[in-house]
Design a protein around this motif. Structure first.
Motif, PDB file in Angstrom:
ATOM      1  N   ARG A   1      -6.052   0.949  -5.569  1.00 16.37           N
ATOM      2  CA  ARG A   1      -5.097   1.140  -6.644  1.00 16.37           C
ATOM      3  C   ARG A   1      -3.666   1.104  -6.121  1.00 16.37           C
ATOM      4  NH1 ARG A   1      -5.859   1.948 -12.260  1.00 16.37           N
ATOM      5  NH2 ARG A   1      -4.112   3.054 -13.149  1.00 16.37           N
ATOM      6  N   ALA A   2      -3.447   1.820  -5.024  1.00 15.63           N
ATOM      7  CA  ALA A   2      -2.106   1.845  -4.447  1.00 15.63           C
ATOM      8  C   ALA A   2      -1.660   0.435  -4.066  1.00 15.63           C
ATOM      9  CB  ALA A   2      -2.065   2.769  -3.240  1.00 15.63           C
TER      10      ALA A   2
ATOM     11  N   ARG B   1     -11.657   7.228  -1.600  1.00 16.59           N
ATOM     12  CA  ARG B   1     -10.573   6.759  -0.742  1.00 16.59           C
ATOM     13  C   ARG B   1     -10.341   5.256  -0.931  1.00 16.59           C
ATOM     14  NH1 ARG B   1     -10.043   6.765   5.751  1.00 16.59           N
ATOM     15  NH2 ARG B   1     -12.011   5.678   5.565  1.00 16.59           N
ATOM     16  N   VAL B   2     -11.422   4.524  -0.990  1.00 14.06           N
ATOM     17  CA  VAL B   2     -11.292   3.075  -1.202  1.00 14.06           C
ATOM     18  C   VAL B   2     -10.613   2.791  -2.534  1.00 14.06           C
ATOM     19  CG1 VAL B   2     -12.574   0.938  -1.601  1.00 14.06           C
ATOM     20  CG2 VAL B   2     -13.280   2.506   0.229  1.00 14.06           C
ATOM     21  N   GLN B   3     -11.030   3.551  -3.518  1.00 14.78           N
ATOM     22  CA  GLN B   3     -10.466   3.296  -4.841  1.00 14.78           C
ATOM     23  C   GLN B   3      -8.970   3.598  -4.896  1.00 14.78           C
ATOM     24  OE1 GLN B   3     -11.583   4.078  -9.461  1.00 14.78           O
ATOM     25  NE2 GLN B   3     -12.214   5.602  -7.996  1.00 14.78           N
ATOM     26  N   ILE B   4      -8.582   4.719  -4.339  1.00 14.15           N
ATOM     27  CA  ILE B   4      -7.165   5.062  -4.382  1.00 14.15           C
ATOM     28  C   ILE B   4      -6.344   4.076  -3.566  1.00 14.15           C
ATOM     29  CG2 ILE B   4      -5.473   6.808  -3.708  1.00 14.15           C
ATOM     30  CD1 ILE B   4      -7.527   8.922  -4.430  1.00 14.15           C
ATOM     31  N   ALA B   5      -6.878   3.692  -2.429  1.00 19.02           N
ATOM     32  CA  ALA B   5      -6.153   2.718  -1.621  1.00 19.02           C
ATOM     33  C   ALA B   5      -6.020   1.398  -2.370  1.00 19.02           C
ATOM     34  CB  ALA B   5      -6.868   2.505  -0.290  1.00 19.02           C
TER      35      ALA B   5
ATOM     36  N   LEU C   1       0.825  -1.208   0.000  1.00 16.33           N
ATOM     37  CA  LEU C   1       0.000   0.000   0.000  1.00 16.33           C
ATOM     38  C   LEU C   1       0.864   1.264   0.000  1.00 16.33           C
ATOM     39  CD1 LEU C   1      -3.112   0.874   0.400  1.00 16.33           C
ATOM     40  CD2 LEU C   1      -2.321   1.492   2.685  1.00 16.33           C
TER      41      LEU C   1
ATOM     42  N   ILE D   1      -5.651   7.044   3.162  1.00 16.58           N
ATOM     43  CA  ILE D   1      -5.618   5.633   2.751  1.00 16.58           C
ATOM     44  C   ILE D   1      -4.939   4.775   3.805  1.00 16.58           C
ATOM     45  CG2 ILE D   1      -5.650   6.215   0.294  1.00 16.58           C
ATOM     46  CD1 ILE D   1      -2.626   5.169   0.390  1.00 16.58           C
TER      47      ILE D   1
ATOM     48  N   GLY E   1       3.127   1.452  -3.070  1.00 15.70           N
ATOM     49  CA  GLY E   1       2.343   1.798  -4.251  1.00 15.70           C
ATOM     50  C   GLY E   1       1.986   3.263  -4.277  1.00 15.70           C
ATOM     51  N   PHE E   2       1.597   3.798  -3.138  1.00 12.92           N
ATOM     52  CA  PHE E   2       1.240   5.220  -3.103  1.00 12.92           C
ATOM     53  C   PHE E   2       2.459   6.083  -3.398  1.00 12.92           C
ATOM     54  CE2 PHE E   2      -0.065   9.255  -1.193  1.00 12.92           C
ATOM     55  CZ  PHE E   2      -1.342   9.367  -1.694  1.00 12.92           C
TER      56      PHE E   2
ATOM     57  N   MET F   1       3.180   5.827  -7.043  1.00  7.48           N
ATOM     58  CA  MET F   1       2.197   6.538  -7.858  1.00  7.48           C
ATOM     59  C   MET F   1       2.568   8.011  -7.933  1.00  7.48           C
ATOM     60  SD  MET F   1      -1.378   4.715  -6.674  1.00  7.48           S
ATOM     61  CE  MET F   1      -2.465   5.908  -7.439  1.00  7.48           C
TER      62      MET F   1
ATOM     63  N   LEU G   1      -7.557   4.105   6.272  1.00  9.89           N
ATOM     64  CA  LEU G   1      -8.494   3.105   5.746  1.00  9.89           C
ATOM     65  C   LEU G   1      -7.935   1.705   5.938  1.00  9.89           C
ATOM     66  CD1 LEU G   1     -11.082   2.480   4.010  1.00  9.89           C
ATOM     67  CD2 LEU G   1      -9.553   2.440   2.049  1.00  9.89           C
TER      68      LEU G   1
END
Lengths: 223, 223
Positions: free
Chosen positions: B177-178, B171-175, A179, A209, A182-183, A186, A212
């Motif tokens: 993706r990351a 937020r869920v989507q970015i997390a 996580l 994130i 990846g961030f 990105m 989350l």
DNA sequence: AATCTTTGTATGCGGTGCTTACATTCACGA
DNA sequence: TCGTGAATGTAAGCACCGCATACAAAGATT
């Protein structure tokens, strides 16, 4: 080409002699610094031995007296960068008590992300595995292993205190690493514009994130 | 250098003429293919215009008739790779019914990870932002935006059906993706050995962390 | 003081992306 | 049918790169 008035060189090594002496002083250090600067300006790929030599005011071949290859220079640069990275993480951890491992985990992730956001090129040099051979850099590997061990212990403590939902700590750790890595990447790879994340939002998004994720792995009292 | 017995060139464009004709036929296509192959063999960095030209049996300057720069070639390569990537994702999604959006989300993530594991160099060319300027590649950007939109809708559907815990879908989507991006890049960047993940374990580990993430965002009946 | 080692310079090789000038072939229109 | 211009190849050369070798200068050692 006669150098203007060769100053006979004082016996003691006094670097204050104005016409630049034949020997540089601490070229190795200066080269690493120049490479770090180059990376900061144009990305990790912008680092070239020749340009570093140029900035150090030295001939193109000189660096090879200190580094047998470009990769060796990058390894040294990575060492310096990793040291700074670890320092930031240590400082962040020092502010969270041992009694709350999950909070420590969060602080660690946050420090990781913050440093990566602020020093993208340096982060890339450390982590991309494209600029030096990790097997050859024992110090870096050991340092990295220590960090992994630290996270492992932190998670184990958190689980022991009932802060975690799942006991599969390896899985949690790898997911957490993926996580944050990846961030960070990105950001380096320029994905944020495509996701509508402005530069000043990156920090807040990073925190979001991470939280989350932590909410996902934490034990929750009610559904 | 007199070419052996210039064969008078049949009037119709029949490419079966054995001594290679002056005009290549479809050099553009062949160059892209050669570049994809080069990337597959030695990583994305191993792609050079000269080597691609060499493999196409053509002079070093010839590719520049079709691509104004190396980046332009890489953009075309990325376009081809992205098409294959999207095809794999579409195939995976076709097997999961619309009635279970969360399962579709999982299938999408899994397809993403599988393709990235099997085609690391091609994945890197698409996503690293170092080989071409995304702003200039309208097709790629549009394609990518479509994928983002697809994930957005899938998550929205899942939330509408009560499958998700949090309504902060961005937020869920970015997390998410990351997470998948980070895992894919960890593979590319050679992090797995350091984490004790063998090559044949990567697929299983990918599935494991994806499931961990989904468990984290899913609504759970009991704590 | 003489010598050895270290660390710089000078020069050159082969690789790269890219440009310009020229050659060849194709395709279209008189 | 045949020219002629556009398309697409080649040849040669630029600047930059990493890197190797030979040589020169300065420090360190004895």
């Amino acid at each position: 080409m006669p150098v203007a008035a060769k100053p006979k060189r004082r016996p003691a090594k006094n670097p204050a002699a104005s016409p630049k002496p034949y020997h540089h002083g601490d070229l190795r250090r200066v080269l690493i610094e120049a490479a770090l600067q180059l990376a900061g300006e144009g990305g990790a790929e912008a680092v070239s031995v020749r340009e570093a030599a140029r900035r150090a005011g030295v001939s193109p071949g000189a660096p090879f007296r200190h580094f047998p290859s470009r990769d060796a220079l990058m390894t040294a640069v990575a060492g310096e960068a990793q040291q700074r990275f670890r320092a930031e993480i240590s400082a962040a951890l020092a502010e969270v008590p041992d009694s709350d491992p999950l909070a420590r985990f969060r602080a660690l992730g946050l420090a990781y992300l913050r440093w990566a956001m602020r020093n993208p090129a340096h982060f890339e040099i450390i982590s991309s595995g494209r600029y030096f051979v990790h097997d050859k850099a024992a110090d870096l590997s050991r340092d990295n292993a220590e960090l992994i061990g630290l996270v492992e212990r932190t998670l184990a403590d958190a689980f022991a205190l009932g802060q975690l939902r799942s006991g599969d700590l390896k899985r949690v750790q790898i997911a957490g690493r993926a996580l944050v890595y990846g961030f960070a990447r990105m950001n380096i790879d320029g994905h944020f514009p495509r996701w509508g994340i402005a530069e000043d939002e990156a920090g807040a998004t990073a925190e979001a994130i991470l939280d989350l994720f932590i909410e996902g792995i934490a034990r929750r009292p009610n559904g």
